[in-house]
Design a protein around this motif. Structure first.
Motif, PDB file in Angstrom:
ATOM      1  N   GLU A  92     -18.510  11.973  -0.462  1.00  0.00           N
ATOM      2  CA  GLU A  92     -17.138  11.542  -0.748  1.00  0.00           C
ATOM      3  C   GLU A  92     -16.169  12.713  -0.563  1.00  0.00           C
ATOM      4  OE1 GLU A  92     -16.169  10.445  -4.729  1.00  0.00           O
ATOM      5  OE2 GLU A  92     -14.386   9.321  -4.120  1.00  0.00           O
ATOM      6  N   GLU A  93     -16.556  13.881  -1.055  1.00  0.00           N
ATOM      7  CA  GLU A  93     -15.691  15.065  -0.930  1.00  0.00           C
ATOM      8  C   GLU A  93     -15.422  15.418   0.526  1.00  0.00           C
ATOM      9  OE1 GLU A  93     -17.541  18.232  -3.160  1.00  0.00           O
ATOM     10  OE2 GLU A  93     -17.276  17.077  -5.011  1.00  0.00           O
ATOM     11  N   HIS A  94     -16.394  15.148   1.384  1.00  0.00           N
ATOM     12  CA  HIS A  94     -16.252  15.496   2.790  1.00  0.00           C
ATOM     13  C   HIS A  94     -15.711  14.348   3.633  1.00  0.00           C
ATOM     14  CE1 HIS A  94     -18.912  18.824   1.541  1.00  0.00           C
ATOM     15  NE2 HIS A  94     -18.310  19.477   2.494  1.00  0.00           N
ATOM     16  N   GLY A  95     -15.340  13.253   2.971  1.00  0.00           N
ATOM     17  CA  GLY A  95     -14.760  12.149   3.733  1.00  0.00           C
ATOM     18  C   GLY A  95     -15.759  11.437   4.617  1.00  0.00           C
ATOM     19  N   ILE A  96     -17.033  11.453   4.220  1.00  0.00           N
ATOM     20  CA  ILE A  96     -18.056  10.722   4.978  1.00  0.00           C
ATOM     21  C   ILE A  96     -18.235   9.324   4.382  1.00  0.00           C
ATOM     22  CG2 ILE A  96     -20.518  10.698   5.584  1.00  0.00           C
ATOM     23  CD1 ILE A  96     -20.365  13.788   5.604  1.00  0.00           C
ATOM     24  N   LEU A  97     -18.166   9.267   3.050  1.00  0.00           N
ATOM     25  CA  LEU A  97     -18.149   7.986   2.343  1.00  0.00           C
ATOM     26  C   LEU A  97     -16.856   7.903   1.555  1.00  0.00           C
ATOM     27  CD1 LEU A  97     -21.727   7.788   0.735  1.00  0.00           C
ATOM     28  CD2 LEU A  97     -20.964   6.756   2.879  1.00  0.00           C
ATOM     29  N   HIS A  98     -16.442   6.677   1.244  1.00  0.00           N
ATOM     30  CA  HIS A  98     -15.323   6.522   0.312  1.00  0.00           C
ATOM     31  C   HIS A  98     -15.646   5.437  -0.711  1.00  0.00           C
ATOM     32  CE1 HIS A  98     -13.908   3.808   3.728  1.00  0.00           C
ATOM     33  NE2 HIS A  98     -14.325   3.012   2.779  1.00  0.00           N
ATOM     34  N   ARG A  99     -14.886   5.443  -1.792  1.00  0.00           N
ATOM     35  CA  ARG A  99     -15.101   4.446  -2.828  1.00  0.00           C
ATOM     36  C   ARG A  99     -14.530   3.112  -2.368  1.00  0.00           C
ATOM     37  NH1 ARG A  99     -14.756   7.309  -8.618  1.00  0.00           N
ATOM     38  NH2 ARG A  99     -15.756   9.231  -7.965  1.00  0.00           N
ATOM     39  N   ALA A 100     -15.389   2.090  -2.351  1.00  0.00           N
ATOM     40  CA  ALA A 100     -14.921   0.768  -1.950  1.00  0.00           C
ATOM     41  C   ALA A 100     -14.454   0.000  -3.170  1.00  0.00           C
ATOM     42  CB  ALA A 100     -16.022   0.012  -1.235  1.00  0.00           C
ATOM     43  N   SER A 101     -15.133   0.146  -4.286  1.00  0.00           N
ATOM     44  CA  SER A 101     -14.708  -0.542  -5.510  1.00  0.00           C
ATOM     45  C   SER A 101     -15.352   0.112  -6.716  1.00  0.00           C
ATOM     46  CB  SER A 101     -15.091  -2.023  -5.473  1.00  0.00           C
ATOM     47  OG  SER A 101     -16.481  -2.166  -5.641  1.00  0.00           O
ATOM     48  N   ASP A 139     -16.181  -1.452 -10.333  1.00  0.00           N
ATOM     49  CA  ASP A 139     -16.115  -2.462 -11.384  1.00  0.00           C
ATOM     50  C   ASP A 139     -16.986  -2.002 -12.533  1.00  0.00           C
ATOM     51  OD1 ASP A 139     -18.572  -2.722 -10.322  1.00  0.00           O
ATOM     52  OD2 ASP A 139     -18.511  -4.889 -10.102  1.00  0.00           O
ATOM     53  N   GLY A 140     -17.281  -2.898 -13.430  1.00  0.00           N
ATOM     54  CA  GLY A 140     -18.095  -2.545 -14.575  1.00  0.00           C
ATOM     55  C   GLY A 140     -19.530  -2.214 -14.202  1.00  0.00           C
ATOM     56  N   HIS A 141     -19.871  -2.385 -12.934  1.00  0.00           N
ATOM     57  CA  HIS A 141     -21.248  -2.149 -12.523  1.00  0.00           C
ATOM     58  C   HIS A 141     -21.376  -0.957 -11.600  1.00  0.00           C
ATOM     59  CE1 HIS A 141     -22.448  -5.861 -14.467  1.00  0.00           C
ATOM     60  NE2 HIS A 141     -21.291  -6.318 -14.053  1.00  0.00           N
ATOM     61  N   GLY A 142     -20.503   0.018 -11.779  1.00  0.00           N
ATOM     62  CA  GLY A 142     -20.651   1.262 -11.045  1.00  0.00           C
ATOM     63  C   GLY A 142     -19.757   1.374  -9.828  1.00  0.00           C
ATOM     64  N   ILE A 143     -19.639   2.600  -9.349  1.00  0.00           N
ATOM     65  CA  ILE A 143     -18.841   2.896  -8.176  1.00  0.00           C
ATOM     66  C   ILE A 143     -19.621   2.507  -6.924  1.00  0.00           C
ATOM     67  CG2 ILE A 143     -17.717   4.757  -6.904  1.00  0.00           C
ATOM     68  CD1 ILE A 143     -17.750   6.331  -9.619  1.00  0.00           C
ATOM     69  N   LYS A 144     -18.961   1.791  -6.035  1.00  0.00           N
ATOM     70  CA  LYS A 144     -19.599   1.393  -4.783  1.00  0.00           C
ATOM     71  C   LYS A 144     -18.975   2.201  -3.651  1.00  0.00           C
ATOM     72  CE  LYS A 144     -21.757  -2.209  -6.651  1.00  0.00           C
ATOM     73  NZ  LYS A 144     -21.125  -3.527  -6.753  1.00  0.00           N
ATOM     74  N   TYR A 145     -19.825   2.730  -2.777  1.00  0.00           N
ATOM     75  CA  TYR A 145     -19.356   3.533  -1.654  1.00  0.00           C
ATOM     76  C   TYR A 145     -19.573   2.803  -0.335  1.00  0.00           C
ATOM     77  CZ  TYR A 145     -19.291   7.444  -4.921  1.00  0.00           C
ATOM     78  OH  TYR A 145     -19.034   8.265  -5.984  1.00  0.00           O
ATOM     79  N   ALA A 146     -18.746   3.165   0.642  1.00  0.00           N
ATOM     80  CA  ALA A 146     -18.917   2.636   1.989  1.00  0.00           C
ATOM     81  C   ALA A 146     -18.670   3.752   2.989  1.00  0.00           C
ATOM     82  CB  ALA A 146     -17.963   1.471   2.232  1.00  0.00           C
ATOM     83  N   MET A 147     -19.197   3.566   4.200  1.00  0.00           N
ATOM     84  CA  MET A 147     -19.036   4.536   5.283  1.00  0.00           C
ATOM     85  C   MET A 147     -17.572   4.641   5.692  1.00  0.00           C
ATOM     86  SD  MET A 147     -21.022   6.312   7.297  1.00  0.00           S
ATOM     87  CE  MET A 147     -22.724   6.830   7.188  1.00  0.00           C
ATOM     88  N   CYS A 148     -17.161   5.841   6.005  1.00  0.00           N
ATOM     89  CA  CYS A 148     -15.816   6.034   6.535  1.00  0.00           C
ATOM     90  C   CYS A 148     -15.801   5.754   8.036  1.00  0.00           C
ATOM     91  CB  CYS A 148     -15.358   7.466   6.291  1.00  0.00           C
ATOM     92  SG  CYS A 148     -15.070   7.810   4.557  1.00  0.00           S
ATOM     93  N   CYS A 174     -18.324   1.322  11.153  1.00  0.00           N
ATOM     94  CA  CYS A 174     -17.814   2.269  10.172  1.00  0.00           C
ATOM     95  C   CYS A 174     -18.195   3.719  10.448  1.00  0.00           C
ATOM     96  CB  CYS A 174     -18.322   1.925   8.769  1.00  0.00           C
ATOM     97  SG  CYS A 174     -17.445   0.584   8.016  1.00  0.00           S
ATOM     98  N   MET A 175     -18.802   3.963  11.599  1.00  0.00           N
ATOM     99  CA  MET A 175     -19.336   5.309  11.832  1.00  0.00           C
ATOM    100  C   MET A 175     -18.325   6.154  12.589  1.00  0.00           C
ATOM    101  SD  MET A 175     -21.908   7.227  11.359  1.00  0.00           S
ATOM    102  CE  MET A 175     -22.668   8.699  12.035  1.00  0.00           C
ATOM    103  N   ASN A 176     -18.252   7.422  12.242  1.00  0.00           N
ATOM    104  CA  ASN A 176     -17.349   8.315  12.970  1.00  0.00           C
ATOM    105  C   ASN A 176     -17.706   8.300  14.457  1.00  0.00           C
ATOM    106  OD1 ASN A 176     -16.118   8.927  10.644  1.00  0.00           O
ATOM    107  ND2 ASN A 176     -16.460  11.120  10.734  1.00  0.00           N
ATOM    108  N   ASN A 177     -16.716   8.126  15.256  1.00  0.00           N
ATOM    109  CA  ASN A 177     -16.848   7.909  16.692  1.00  0.00           C
ATOM    110  C   ASN A 177     -17.850   8.855  17.376  1.00  0.00           C
ATOM    111  OD1 ASN A 177     -16.026   6.157  18.586  1.00  0.00           O
ATOM    112  ND2 ASN A 177     -13.984   7.052  18.870  1.00  0.00           N
ATOM    113  N   LYS A 178     -18.812   8.245  18.052  1.00  0.00           N
ATOM    114  CA  LYS A 178     -19.726   8.967  18.942  1.00  0.00           C
ATOM    115  C   LYS A 178     -20.582  10.024  18.236  1.00  0.00           C
ATOM    116  CE  LYS A 178     -16.364   8.526  22.609  1.00  0.00           C
ATOM    117  NZ  LYS A 178     -15.326   9.249  23.278  1.00  0.00           N
ATOM    118  N   LYS A 179     -20.575  10.037  16.922  1.00  0.00           N
ATOM    119  CA  LYS A 179     -21.353  11.062  16.237  1.00  0.00           C
ATOM    120  C   LYS A 179     -22.658  10.494  15.715  1.00  0.00           C
ATOM    121  CE  LYS A 179     -17.739  14.168  14.690  1.00  0.00           C
ATOM    122  NZ  LYS A 179     -16.771  14.352  13.612  1.00  0.00           N
ATOM    123  N   THR A 180     -23.704  11.280  15.798  1.00  0.00           N
ATOM    124  CA  THR A 180     -24.935  10.904  15.131  1.00  0.00           C
ATOM    125  C   THR A 180     -24.843  11.386  13.694  1.00  0.00           C
ATOM    126  OG1 THR A 180     -26.014  12.998  15.630  1.00  0.00           O
ATOM    127  CG2 THR A 180     -26.215  11.248  17.278  1.00  0.00           C
TER     128      THR A 180
END
Lengths: 167, 167
Positions: free
Chosen positions: A88-97, A99-108, A26-32
């Motif tokens: 999220e604003e910078h497109g590094i993470l996005h909302r995966a889901s 539900d009633g238990h909060g917003i879950k984020y994942a790597m872009c 899920c990591m942006n190509n070749k970037k640290t």
DNA sequence: CAATAAATGCAACATAGTTGCGTTTGTTTA
DNA sequence: TAAACAAACGCAACTATGTTGCATTTATTG
């Protein structure tokens, strides 16, 4: 995708690596992490570096409270929420889901845009442990919708019981 | 589906009927609200009758706070939450969507089971007004998922801007 | 090393939803 | 039709999630 030149520093972060090393996921190509933050004009602070390492070390999405729980250093939740919003604003993470238990984020991944967006794949949320898994193979199907609605994102979430909670 | 023999009593309830009368929508076949509650061993109280009338009068899903806002009599939110949970347990209402703005419920139709469940159709949630619309024509597609997961429900939600908020 | 903008921490607040408990009310049955 | 009982209600208090304002700290840039 290439193996990242990342030595996890785990700055004040507890990481349960699970079964496999997911540093290439899920990591942006070749970037640290440093490159990534720098490219977006963000400062490379210990907390934010630790947060992104956490995301890379897990194959499921994380909520703000998941992160607060996994950080040993007892950081303020406001800091975590602001970092998540910034990522999220910078497109590094996005909302995966959500539900009633909060917003879950994942790597872009490298094909994600540099703006807020959601995944193209479906997710599974466990009713017992509330963990969100990415179903990378399951594409969110496109549908035809009345032009009364301007659709910008689609969310496809399955609920039920995960392997861990079945046992 | 047959027209219901319902004279809305609106017991302490403000109802904005919108454009069309929706009393035939989503309602268990040929049953009045009283029959419905009785069939499930629930008591026919003014609050609960009013709540179900509200659901029948709207073509979009409602959250607990939507209902509190639409009830004139100033009932306690605990009562509303407990009623919603009870209706869901008895298969009278189901969860239409769960976004960051609370769980939205909708009336079950005659082909819904008598247990907690979700819709077979997709939903649209407006980013501006947070209103949830049922996209009755858009079926939630079935997908193949790894047997690590026991899937019991599926949720397909589109986000964007609705007609009202575009203007 | 100074300037500056980003990031942090604290206090306070907002909203969604829950639990315990005592009281009221709808329905059943005698 | 009145007693009995369970369901429903209302209040207070509480938990979880997320936000805002403001003063302070820190990472980067020149």
């Amino acid at each position: 995708m290439q193996q990242l030149a990342l030595t996890p520093s785990f700055l004040g972060v507890k990481i349960d690596m699970g079964e496999k090393n997911l540093y290439t996921r899920c990591m942006n190509n070749k970037k640290t992490i440093g490159d990534l933050m720098h490219a977006h004009g963000l400062k490379k602070t210990p907390i934010r570096t630790g947060m992104l390492e956490l995301f890379m070390a897990h194959d499921f999405a994380l909520s703000a409270s998941d992160i607060v729980a996994k950080m040993t250093a007892g950081h303020d939740k406001v800091t975590i929420y602001r970092a998540l919003n910034s990522f999220e604003e910078h497109g590094i993470l996005h909302r995966a889901s959500e539900d009633g238990h909060g917003i879950k984020y994942a790597m872009c991944s490298s094909h994600c845009p540099d703006e807020p967006h959601t995944d193209k794949h479906a997710h599974f949320v466990c009713d017992v442990c509330h963990q969100t898994y990415c179903l990378e193979d399951v594409e969110v199907p496109e549908v035809e919708v009345s032009n009364e609605f301007s659709v910008s994102r689609a969310n496809y979430t399955l609920c039920g019981i995960c392997k861990k909670c079945k046992n």
